[in-house]
Design a protein around this motif. Structure first.
Motif, PDB file in Angstrom:
ATOM      1  N   PHE A  28      58.485 -22.102 130.456  1.00  9.17           N
ATOM      2  CA  PHE A  28      58.456 -21.272 131.654  1.00  9.17           C
ATOM      3  C   PHE A  28      59.399 -20.102 131.460  1.00  9.17           C
ATOM      4  N   HIS A  29      58.889 -18.873 131.596  1.00 12.59           N
ATOM      5  CA  HIS A  29      59.662 -17.650 131.351  1.00 12.59           C
ATOM      6  C   HIS A  29      59.671 -16.773 132.598  1.00 12.59           C
ATOM      7  N   THR A  30      60.797 -16.095 132.807  1.00 17.11           N
ATOM      8  CA  THR A  30      60.938 -15.165 133.929  1.00 17.11           C
ATOM      9  C   THR A  30      61.589 -13.873 133.444  1.00 17.11           C
ATOM     10  N   LEU A  31      61.065 -12.741 133.920  1.00 15.21           N
ATOM     11  CA  LEU A  31      61.695 -11.436 133.715  1.00 15.21           C
ATOM     12  C   LEU A  31      62.217 -10.960 135.064  1.00 15.21           C
ATOM     13  N   THR A  32      63.411 -10.390 135.067  1.00 14.01           N
ATOM     14  CA  THR A  32      64.023  -9.897 136.301  1.00 14.01           C
ATOM     15  C   THR A  32      64.557  -8.495 136.069  1.00 14.01           C
ATOM     16  N   ALA A  33      64.401  -7.631 137.061  1.00 13.44           N
ATOM     17  CA  ALA A  33      64.981  -6.291 137.036  1.00 13.44           C
ATOM     18  C   ALA A  33      65.500  -5.988 138.436  1.00 13.44           C
ATOM     19  N   GLY A  34      66.586  -5.221 138.501  1.00 12.80           N
ATOM     20  CA  GLY A  34      67.123  -4.928 139.813  1.00 12.80           C
ATOM     21  C   GLY A  34      68.210  -3.874 139.786  1.00 12.80           C
ATOM     22  N   VAL A  35      68.789  -3.671 140.953  1.00 17.68           N
ATOM     23  CA  VAL A  35      69.848  -2.683 141.117  1.00 17.68           C
ATOM     24  C   VAL A  35      70.924  -3.258 142.042  1.00 17.68           C
ATOM     25  N   ASN A  36      72.171  -2.995 141.696  1.00 15.09           N
ATOM     26  CA  ASN A  36      73.315  -3.307 142.555  1.00 15.09           C
ATOM     27  C   ASN A  36      73.899  -1.987 143.048  1.00 15.09           C
ATOM     28  N   VAL A  37      74.167  -1.908 144.333  1.00 13.27           N
ATOM     29  CA  VAL A  37      74.813  -0.725 144.903  1.00 13.27           C
ATOM     30  C   VAL A  37      76.135  -1.172 145.520  1.00 13.27           C
ATOM     31  N   PHE A  38      77.208  -0.520 145.103  1.00  8.33           N
ATOM     32  CA  PHE A  38      78.565  -0.826 145.564  1.00  8.33           C
ATOM     33  C   PHE A  38      79.028   0.337 146.442  1.00  8.33           C
ATOM     34  N   PRO A  39      79.097   0.163 147.777  1.00 10.97           N
ATOM     35  CA  PRO A  39      79.498   1.265 148.665  1.00 10.97           C
ATOM     36  C   PRO A  39      80.903   1.791 148.394  1.00 10.97           C
ATOM     37  N   PHE A  40      81.784   0.928 147.890  1.00  8.52           N
ATOM     38  CA  PHE A  40      83.157   1.333 147.615  1.00  8.52           C
ATOM     39  C   PHE A  40      83.365   1.356 146.110  1.00  8.52           C
ATOM     40  N   GLU A  41      83.756   2.500 145.590  1.00  6.02           N
ATOM     41  CA  GLU A  41      83.890   2.684 144.148  1.00  6.02           C
ATOM     42  C   GLU A  41      84.822   1.642 143.522  1.00  6.02           C
ATOM     43  N   LYS A  42      84.353   1.040 142.444  1.00  6.13           N
ATOM     44  CA  LYS A  42      85.090   0.035 141.666  1.00  6.13           C
ATOM     45  C   LYS A  42      85.556  -1.146 142.513  1.00  6.13           C
ATOM     46  N   SER A  43      84.730  -1.546 143.486  1.00  7.95           N
ATOM     47  CA  SER A  43      85.041  -2.690 144.332  1.00  7.95           C
ATOM     48  C   SER A  43      83.784  -3.529 144.550  1.00  7.95           C
ATOM     49  N   SER A  44      83.929  -4.836 144.356  1.00  8.62           N
ATOM     50  CA  SER A  44      82.824  -5.760 144.615  1.00  8.62           C
ATOM     51  C   SER A  44      82.945  -6.404 145.995  1.00  8.62           C
ATOM     52  N   ALA A  45      83.823  -5.878 146.847  1.00 11.05           N
ATOM     53  CA  ALA A  45      84.013  -6.451 148.175  1.00 11.05           C
ATOM     54  C   ALA A  45      82.716  -6.414 148.978  1.00 11.05           C
ATOM     55  N   VAL A  46      81.924  -5.364 148.791  1.00 12.97           N
ATOM     56  CA  VAL A  46      80.608  -5.248 149.418  1.00 12.97           C
ATOM     57  C   VAL A  46      79.639  -4.803 148.332  1.00 12.97           C
TER      58      VAL A  46
ATOM     59  N   PHE B 182      75.224  -4.499 147.634  1.00 10.83           N
ATOM     60  CA  PHE B 182      73.832  -4.653 148.028  1.00 10.83           C
ATOM     61  C   PHE B 182      73.007  -4.793 146.757  1.00 10.83           C
ATOM     62  N   THR B 183      72.166  -5.810 146.713  1.00  9.35           N
ATOM     63  CA  THR B 183      71.361  -6.074 145.524  1.00  9.35           C
ATOM     64  C   THR B 183      69.891  -6.135 145.903  1.00  9.35           C
ATOM     65  N   GLY B 184      69.075  -5.496 145.089  1.00  7.15           N
ATOM     66  CA  GLY B 184      67.625  -5.627 145.186  1.00  7.15           C
ATOM     67  C   GLY B 184      67.110  -6.019 143.814  1.00  7.15           C
ATOM     68  N   GLN B 185      66.232  -7.012 143.773  1.00  6.17           N
ATOM     69  CA  GLN B 185      65.721  -7.419 142.473  1.00  6.17           C
ATOM     70  C   GLN B 185      64.278  -7.869 142.582  1.00  6.17           C
ATOM     71  N   PHE B 186      63.602  -7.797 141.451  1.00  6.87           N
ATOM     72  CA  PHE B 186      62.220  -8.221 141.318  1.00  6.87           C
ATOM     73  C   PHE B 186      62.160  -9.207 140.166  1.00  6.87           C
ATOM     74  N   SER B 187      61.590 -10.372 140.386  1.00  4.77           N
ATOM     75  CA  SER B 187      61.429 -11.367 139.327  1.00  4.77           C
ATOM     76  C   SER B 187      59.946 -11.631 139.117  1.00  4.77           C
ATOM     77  N   TRP B 188      59.544 -11.684 137.863  1.00  6.85           N
ATOM     78  CA  TRP B 188      58.153 -11.893 137.502  1.00  6.85           C
ATOM     79  C   TRP B 188      58.065 -13.142 136.633  1.00  6.85           C
ATOM     80  N   PHE B 189      57.305 -14.144 137.115  1.00  6.18           N
ATOM     81  CA  PHE B 189      57.066 -15.349 136.333  1.00  6.18           C
ATOM     82  C   PHE B 189      55.982 -15.034 135.316  1.00  6.18           C
ATOM     83  N   LEU B 190      56.295 -15.165 134.035  1.00  4.58           N
ATOM     84  CA  LEU B 190      55.314 -14.868 132.995  1.00  4.58           C
ATOM     85  C   LEU B 190      54.284 -15.982 132.852  1.00  4.58           C
ATOM     86  N   ASN B 191      54.619 -17.172 133.341  1.00  6.76           N
ATOM     87  CA  ASN B 191      53.697 -18.298 133.340  1.00  6.76           C
ATOM     88  C   ASN B 191      53.299 -18.577 134.778  1.00  6.76           C
ATOM     89  N   ASN B 192      52.114 -19.116 134.965  1.00  3.18           N
ATOM     90  CA  ASN B 192      51.688 -19.494 136.297  1.00  3.18           C
ATOM     91  C   ASN B 192      52.258 -20.875 136.592  1.00  3.18           C
TER      92      ASN B 192
END
Length: 175
Positions: free
Chosen positions: A136-154, A156-166
């Motif tokens: 079972f294989h999965t490919l994932t792509a996405g983006v992380n947006v950090f409102p505060f520079e060099k801080s992970s306190a906040v 936002f993540t968007g991602q898409f995952s594609w199962f290569l197998n049914n």
């Protein structure tokens, strides 16, 4: 579903330049220095019937992993391999060996935005039979947006995952 009569787990990490804190997450800000981390771990346990009210099949379980992470000036990469070996002591049954792998990476395309991609896979033992022995294989792509520079306190993540197998219903229920 059963307890372990005995178990031991060990892990060793090897770090290149930099602080251990660098590896608290998979993000490496622009302007960061390059550092790497490699690790291996193993877990062994013997499942028994010490507290069981009825006979329980005995089995040995060995799980292991190896991983490597590197982070640099606004980019990161990670790879890991995991395995599991189940060997029944009594009651018949076949030994089982399952494996998994993951490769992922990310890069900052703006001081507050990081894109990432990953591939992961599960390679179950063929002795399961039915559909559970299919890779079972999965490919994932996405983006992380950090409102505060060099801080992970906040973040936002968007991602898409594609199962290569049914995935079959059996795989989803028993995963």
């Amino acid at each position: 579903p059963r307890e372990a009569d005995a178990a031991v787990t060990a892990r060793v990490d090897f770090k290149g330049d930099g602080d251990w804190k660098v590896f608290d997450d998979f993000t490496s800000w622009q302007g960061s220095s390059t550092s790497w981390l490699a690790g291996v771990a193993v877990h062994w346990q013997h499942s028994g019937d010490t507290a069981a009210t009825a006979p329980v099949p005995q089995a040995n379980l060995i799980e292991y992993t190896a991983d490597f992470s590197v982070e640099g000036d606004g980019w990161n990469a990670f790879a890991s391999f995991v395995g599991r070996h189940i060997d029944p002591d009594s009651g018949g049954g076949s030994a089982l060996d399952d494996f998994g792998a993951n490769v992922q990476g990310g890069v900052f395309v703006h001081k507050n935005a990081e894109i990432f991609a990953a591939w992961d896979a599960v390679f179950p033992d063929s002795n399961y039979g039915s559909t559970r022995d299919s890779d079972f294989h999965t490919l994932t792509a996405g983006v992380n947006v950090f409102p505060f520079e060099k801080s992970s306190a906040v973040k936002f993540t968007g991602q898409f995952s594609w199962f290569l197998n049914n995935p079959s219903e059996d795989q989803l229920v028993n995963a």
